[in-house]
Design a protein around this motif. Structure first.
Motif, PDB file in Angstrom:
ATOM      1  N   PRO A  97      16.433 139.577  25.044  1.00 22.35           N
ATOM      2  CA  PRO A  97      17.468 139.943  26.029  1.00 22.35           C
ATOM      3  C   PRO A  97      18.804 140.287  25.379  1.00 22.35           C
ATOM      4  CG  PRO A  97      17.294 137.559  25.887  1.00 22.35           C
ATOM      5  CD  PRO A  97      16.212 138.120  24.983  1.00 22.35           C
ATOM      6  N   PRO A  98      19.496 141.299  25.873  1.00 23.10           N
ATOM      7  CA  PRO A  98      20.868 141.551  25.422  1.00 23.10           C
ATOM      8  C   PRO A  98      21.798 140.534  26.091  1.00 23.10           C
ATOM      9  CG  PRO A  98      20.280 143.110  27.132  1.00 23.10           C
ATOM     10  CD  PRO A  98      19.035 142.307  26.854  1.00 23.10           C
ATOM     11  N   SER A 136      29.800 130.369  23.294  1.00 20.34           N
ATOM     12  CA  SER A 136      28.757 129.351  23.365  1.00 20.34           C
ATOM     13  C   SER A 136      28.738 128.737  24.764  1.00 20.34           C
ATOM     14  CB  SER A 136      29.012 128.255  22.331  1.00 20.34           C
ATOM     15  OG  SER A 136      30.182 127.534  22.662  1.00 20.34           O
ATOM     16  N   LEU A 137      27.668 128.033  25.092  1.00 20.43           N
ATOM     17  CA  LEU A 137      27.607 127.363  26.387  1.00 20.43           C
ATOM     18  C   LEU A 137      28.722 126.330  26.522  1.00 20.43           C
ATOM     19  CD1 LEU A 137      23.809 126.772  27.131  1.00 20.43           C
ATOM     20  CD2 LEU A 137      25.430 128.209  28.394  1.00 20.43           C
ATOM     21  N   HIS A 175      27.079 130.794  34.429  1.00 23.23           N
ATOM     22  CA  HIS A 175      25.719 130.946  34.938  1.00 23.23           C
ATOM     23  C   HIS A 175      24.948 132.016  34.150  1.00 23.23           C
ATOM     24  CE1 HIS A 175      26.976 129.170  39.094  1.00 23.23           C
ATOM     25  NE2 HIS A 175      26.781 128.232  38.163  1.00 23.23           N
ATOM     26  N   LEU A 176      25.629 133.110  33.860  1.00 26.86           N
ATOM     27  CA  LEU A 176      24.984 134.163  33.061  1.00 26.86           C
ATOM     28  C   LEU A 176      24.646 133.657  31.655  1.00 26.86           C
ATOM     29  CD1 LEU A 176      27.190 137.236  34.059  1.00 26.86           C
ATOM     30  CD2 LEU A 176      24.781 136.869  34.656  1.00 26.86           C
ATOM     31  N   TYR A 181      20.920 132.080  27.339  1.00 24.79           N
ATOM     32  CA  TYR A 181      20.507 131.151  26.287  1.00 24.79           C
ATOM     33  C   TYR A 181      19.159 130.490  26.606  1.00 24.79           C
ATOM     34  CZ  TYR A 181      24.978 131.627  23.882  1.00 24.79           C
ATOM     35  OH  TYR A 181      26.063 132.116  23.177  1.00 24.79           O
ATOM     36  N   ARG A 182      18.888 130.303  27.885  1.00 28.19           N
ATOM     37  CA  ARG A 182      17.590 129.746  28.276  1.00 28.19           C
ATOM     38  C   ARG A 182      16.463 130.720  27.954  1.00 28.19           C
ATOM     39  NH1 ARG A 182      19.108 128.045  32.844  1.00 28.19           N
ATOM     40  NH2 ARG A 182      18.644 129.934  34.059  1.00 28.19           N
ATOM     41  N   GLU A 183      16.705 132.011  28.209  1.00 26.88           N
ATOM     42  CA  GLU A 183      15.685 133.024  27.904  1.00 26.88           C
ATOM     43  C   GLU A 183      15.499 133.180  26.395  1.00 26.88           C
ATOM     44  OE1 GLU A 183      12.871 136.152  28.706  1.00 26.88           O
ATOM     45  OE2 GLU A 183      13.558 134.292  29.639  1.00 26.88           O
ATOM     46  N   VAL A 184      16.585 133.093  25.650  1.00 22.95           N
ATOM     47  CA  VAL A 184      16.496 133.155  24.192  1.00 22.95           C
ATOM     48  C   VAL A 184      15.607 132.034  23.661  1.00 22.95           C
ATOM     49  CG1 VAL A 184      17.835 132.727  22.085  1.00 22.95           C
ATOM     50  CG2 VAL A 184      18.656 134.384  23.754  1.00 22.95           C
TER      51      VAL A 184
END
Length: 269
Positions: A97-98, A136-137, A175-176, A181-184
């Motif tokens: 994902p970008p 970062s988160l 949220h984005l 980061y979850r998809e990564v």
């Protein structure tokens, strides 16, 4: 001394005078001696089998040979592991994902917290010079919490509206960022890239361990010395070091390693 005619032993052969006989015997003796020296030199020279020269010098002891064989296997294992990793990266490239624009900043050359691909390499977008920097988160959560807390401190409606808009923007970015980061992490798990990286790291460790063991062994022959020099070369290439360019003692050591290899290879040619 007068020449004495020696009668021919067989009828019909020409007669030979004494001087000619002595000269002939001396020539025969010289030829025999030359042949003996040549045979001795041939026996002392290295024996050739096809294109390979068998040296009389002592060979490497079995421990050197075993460790060096394992070192070459470790190098081959790292090459195979890197190839497998590149296959994974190519296979999953289109699913990587970008980062959303809301969690990025313009890239600069000296920042390491930038957008990367599955391999961990900087991901430079078309038309841009550097990979974008990523929040970062932790940074996103801190910003969202901070701007939300400032809403209640507004002194008028205009300030309150501005702070509410900023708080909503930071909350959306959080949220984005969480989704990105979850998809990564999901792709890293599903693709097997973590195992591929661990395989490369294990091969790296083995190359270092075996190189160290070889260098710790005392060399007792040219063959042992050649193995130690080649092990040092392998370790340097694996670590990505080019010490030959160093003009100090470190460069001396690496240039000495190259000289040892040249001499030992010349001795076995």
């Amino acid at each position: 001394m007068p020449n004495t005619i020696v009668p021919a032993a067989v009828t019909g052969l020409p007669q030979i005078d004494r001087r000619r006989l002595l000269v002939g015997l001396a020539a025969a003796s010289t030829a025999a001696a030359t042949a003996t020296v040549a045979q001795a030199a041939q026996a002392a020279a290295p024996a050739k089998t096809g294109e390979t020269t068998q040296l009389a010098a002592p060979q490497a002891n079995p421990e050197f040979v075993s460790l060096f064989s394992d070192l070459k296997k470790a190098v081959a294992e790292k090459t195979a592991a890197k190839d497998a990793r590149e296959w994974i990266i190519d296979e999953w490239r289109h699913r990587w994902p970008p980062a959303p624009d809301e969690i990025t900043l313009p890239g600069v050359a000296w920042v390491i917290n930038d957008e990367v691909d599955l391999a961990g390499r900087p991901l430079v977008r078309p038309g841009e010079k550097h990979a974008r920097r990523l929040y970062s988160l932790e940074d996103l959560a801190w910003s969202a919490e901070r701007t939300a807390a400032f809403v209640g401190k507004a002194r008028n409606d205009k300030s309150r509206a501005a702070r509410l808009a900023r708080a909503a923007k930071d909350k959306r970015a959080l949220h984005l960022g969480e989704a990105y980061y979850r998809e990564v992490e999901r792709i890293k798990d599903a693709s097997g890239i973590r195992l591929a990286n661990a395989r490369i790291k294990a091969a790296d460790h083995e190359i270092g361990r075996l190189s160290t063991e070889i260098m710790d062994l005392p060399a007792s022959s040219l063959a042992c010395l050649a193995i130690k020099a080649e092990a040092a070369e392998i370790w340097g290439k694996n670590a990505g070091f080019n010490m030959r360019a160093n003009i100090g003692p470190l460069g001396w050591a690496w240039r000495l390693t190259g000289d040892i290899l040249n001499v030992t290879k010349g001795a076995s040619a």
